[in-house]
Design a protein around this motif. Structure first.
Motif: not given
Length: 265
Positions: A140, A142-143, A166-167, A170, A174
């Motif tokens: 939670e 990733h940003e 991540g979705d 995301i 990456c």
């Protein structure tokens, strides 16, 4: 367990905690079950100074075991200059293949977020200095992770998003930074639809498989301690989702692990 590659498909568990008591009390049994499941290599993970030392010791004792060294975000306050020097010394050992697991955990939030971010940056600098890939624990967050890691991407060796959660959006960001997505046993769960979508869409040459043993046990063993042999169930689920053979997944993910971690046989 001797370090041998089976004549057919073989697997790498890129993330396990062999020093945790669920596994450490029966390593010979763990390795025997690995042989039966065609798991030929295990990367055992350091999460602090003590477990990093133990990981290095295990890698020296067993030819099929490699190690990482680093500090988990849950221990971010403990990253002193002395600790960084200790990790740098350990990283010179021949079977240490990465720095980590390091990262950000805003789900548990056991350390102040500012301190987590500073700890991540310090270990990124260490990874660049040691010319080792990073193994990242991101929950939670990733940003913030992408904001911090982006300036390092050109200097950092291709690295690993451990237990990628991540979705797809995301995942693309990456992948664009050159990172690999490591898929755990949760991909076998019915409610893991977004993770399954990532597995279907991501390039196979950028996927790894892992257990995070003794955690995240796949179906059909959910509820019991996980172990490296069970990485086979993750690989089989990936093959099902991608509509390809288990052998294709095994060959690709093991080859990817070898590229990331740089070992030779």
């Amino acid at each position: 367990m001797d370090q041998v590659r089976p004549s057919s498909a073989w697997l790498v568990d890129t993330h396990a905690h062999l020093d945790f008591p669920e596994l450490a009390t029966d390593l010979e049994g763990v390795f025997a079950r690995c042989r039966a499941a065609q798991v030929a290599v295990i990367v055992t993970i350091g999460i602090d100074a003590e477990t990093s030392r133990t990981a290095v010791e295990l890698s020296g004792r067993y030819p099929h075991v490699y190690a990482t060294v680093g500090l988990h975000p849950h221990g971010a306050r403990r990253l002193s200059d002395d600790a960084l020097h200790h990790f740098a010394d350990l990283a010179t050992q021949p079977k240490v293949v990465a720095i980590g697991e390091m990262g950000l955990d805003y789900y548990r939030d056991r350390q102040p977020r500012e301190r987590q971010r500073a700890c991540l940056e310090q270990q990124l600098e260490l990874a660049v200095q040691c010319q080792k890939p990073g193994v990242f624990h991101i929950r939670e967050a990733h940003e913030d992770f992408l904001c911090i890691v982006r300036p390092y991407a050109g200097r950092l060796r291709p690295s690993v998003l451990h237990c990628f959660s991540g979705d797809w959006k995301i995942a693309v960001r990456c992948l664009d930074l050159g990172f690999y997505l490591s898929i755990p046993g949760t991909v076998t769960y019915k409610n893991a639809q977004e993770q399954q979508r990532v597995v279907r869409l991501a390039p196979l040459d950028r996927l790894l498989v892992e257990t995070d043993a003794p955690y995240l046990t796949p179906i059909p063993f959910r509820g019991k301690p996980n172990e490296p042999a069970y990485v086979r169930y993750t690989a089989e689920k990936i093959a099902e989702l991608r509509r390809c053979s288990f052998e294709e997944v095994a060959e690709a993910t093991s080859g990817n692990a070898q590229k990331v971690f740089g070992w030779t046989f």
